[in-house]
Design an enzyme around this catalytic site. Sequence first.
Site, PDB file in Angstrom:
ATOM      1  N   GLU A 226      -4.204   7.082  -4.813  1.00  0.00           N
ATOM      2  CA  GLU A 226      -4.433   6.458  -6.125  1.00  0.00           C
ATOM      3  C   GLU A 226      -5.854   6.779  -6.596  1.00  0.00           C
ATOM      4  O   GLU A 226      -6.759   6.813  -5.761  1.00  0.00           O
ATOM      5  CB  GLU A 226      -4.306   4.927  -6.009  1.00  0.00           C
ATOM      6  CG  GLU A 226      -2.940   4.456  -5.624  1.00  0.00           C
ATOM      7  CD  GLU A 226      -2.937   2.959  -5.312  1.00  0.00           C
ATOM      8  OE1 GLU A 226      -3.954   2.281  -5.592  1.00  0.00           O
ATOM      9  OE2 GLU A 226      -1.927   2.466  -4.788  1.00  0.00           O
TER      10      GLU A 226
ATOM     11  N   HIS B  69      -1.422  -0.012  -9.728  1.00  0.00           N
ATOM     12  CA  HIS B  69      -1.957  -0.931  -8.712  1.00  0.00           C
ATOM     13  C   HIS B  69      -2.587  -2.156  -9.389  1.00  0.00           C
ATOM     14  O   HIS B  69      -3.814  -2.322  -9.389  1.00  0.00           O
ATOM     15  CB  HIS B  69      -2.977  -0.229  -7.812  1.00  0.00           C
ATOM     16  CG  HIS B  69      -3.269  -1.012  -6.556  1.00  0.00           C
ATOM     17  ND1 HIS B  69      -3.669  -0.440  -5.389  1.00  0.00           N
ATOM     18  CD2 HIS B  69      -3.200  -2.345  -6.293  1.00  0.00           C
ATOM     19  CE1 HIS B  69      -3.867  -1.365  -4.464  1.00  0.00           C
ATOM     20  NE2 HIS B  69      -3.575  -2.549  -5.002  1.00  0.00           N
TER      21      HIS B  69
ATOM     22  N   ARG C 218       0.870  -1.173   0.000  1.00  0.00           N
ATOM     23  CA  ARG C 218       0.000   0.000   0.000  1.00  0.00           C
ATOM     24  C   ARG C 218       0.905   1.220   0.000  1.00  0.00           C
ATOM     25  O   ARG C 218       1.979   1.205   0.633  1.00  0.00           O
ATOM     26  CB  ARG C 218      -0.866   0.056   1.270  1.00  0.00           C
ATOM     27  CG  ARG C 218      -1.984  -0.958   1.332  1.00  0.00           C
ATOM     28  CD  ARG C 218      -3.104  -0.646   0.336  1.00  0.00           C
ATOM     29  NE  ARG C 218      -4.193  -1.588   0.427  1.00  0.00           N
ATOM     30  CZ  ARG C 218      -4.333  -2.678  -0.341  1.00  0.00           C
ATOM     31  NH1 ARG C 218      -3.425  -2.968  -1.265  1.00  0.00           N
ATOM     32  NH2 ARG C 218      -5.389  -3.460  -0.216  1.00  0.00           N
TER      33      ARG C 218
END
Length: 312
Positions: free
Chosen positions: A260, A278, A231
Site C-alpha cells: 500500500e 485502508h 493486513r
Amino acid sequence: MTNVLAIGGYSDSDHAALEREFSPIFVGNSEDVAKLPDDQRQQITALGFMGHHPFGGPEMDLLPNLGVIANYGVGYDAIDVAAANARGIKVTNTPDVLNDDVADLAVALLIAQGREMLAASDWVTSGNWGEKGSFRLARKISGGRAGIVGLGRIGRVIAKRLAAFDMEIHYTSRSEKETPGWTYHADPVSLAKTVDYLIVALVGGPETENFVSKEVIAALGPTGILVNISRGSTVDEGALLDALESGAIAGAGLDVFLNEPKIDPRFLKLDNVVLQPHQGSATLETRQAMGQLQRDNISAFLAGNALLTPVN
Ligand code: 8YV
C-alpha cells in the site's frame, strides 16, 4: 529541546494536538530518522509512530535513549517488538477504540460486494436505469454463513454484527473461544468450505503471513466472497487475484493490500471487487480517540506512570 519524535502522516488535528502537548520533532516516516542531526536523535526518549514503514532494530539504534514507541493503530506489525524488547523499549498501541469502525467497514464491504452496489450505482449514474430498465438481480446476504478468520477484538465485533443479519457464525482462531454458540474450526480450509463469506480479521506480522492460503481461497468456492480488513500480508494475494480473475471465488471486499498504497495493478481491472484505501479506522471520531490514546501513552511514559495499553 524536545524529547519526543513523531513519525507519520498525521491529520491536522492530531498534528496540532501533538504539537500542543509535546512540541515534537515531526518526520514523515522511519527512513527520515537517519537524517536528523545526532544531538536531536540522542535526546529522544519517546516516539509517536504512525504508518506501515518498518521500524526495526537499525532505526531504534539511531535513537539510543528511546524508552517508548507509542503506535497510532491497533496493529503494530511495522514495529519489530523483539528488537524493542532487546533494547528495553516499551511499545504501546491503540486497541478497542477502533473496533466499531473497522467492523462497520467489514460489513459494508460484504454487502457492497454481494449486492453489487458499485455496478448498481454506475447503472444509475450512466443513465442505464432510465434507458434500459432495472439492474440485474444480486444475491441475498442476510441469513448466510459467515466465517471469521481471527476471533480477536475486531473479529468478535464483526461476528456480532453479522449475527444480527441472521447469519450462522463460524470462526477459526489459535484456540477455541468462549462464544454465544459460534462454531469453531481448527482448520481454515474446513472453515472456508463451510461458509459463504470469509472475513479476515487477523493480526498482521510474520506468523499470519499468507494464513489465508491458496487452498483456503479455493475452498471458499465460486459463490464465496472474501473480505479483508486486517493486513494485505494475511492473504496470499497472488492466489486471491488468480481466483478473482478466474471466477474461482465470486468476489472480494478489500481495505488492505500488499505494498500500500501502490497496490498490484491487477486489482484495478477487476469488476468483482470493492476496494478501499485502508480506511477501516478513518472516521473523525475514531481517529480522535486513537490520537488521544497514543498521546496518553506518551504522557504516561514521560511522567513515569504505567502505560495505558502496552503490548510488551
Ligand atoms: C492504521 C490500522 O493504524 O489500527 C490499525 O492497525 O491499520 C489503522 O488504523 C491507520 O491507518 C494509521 O496508519
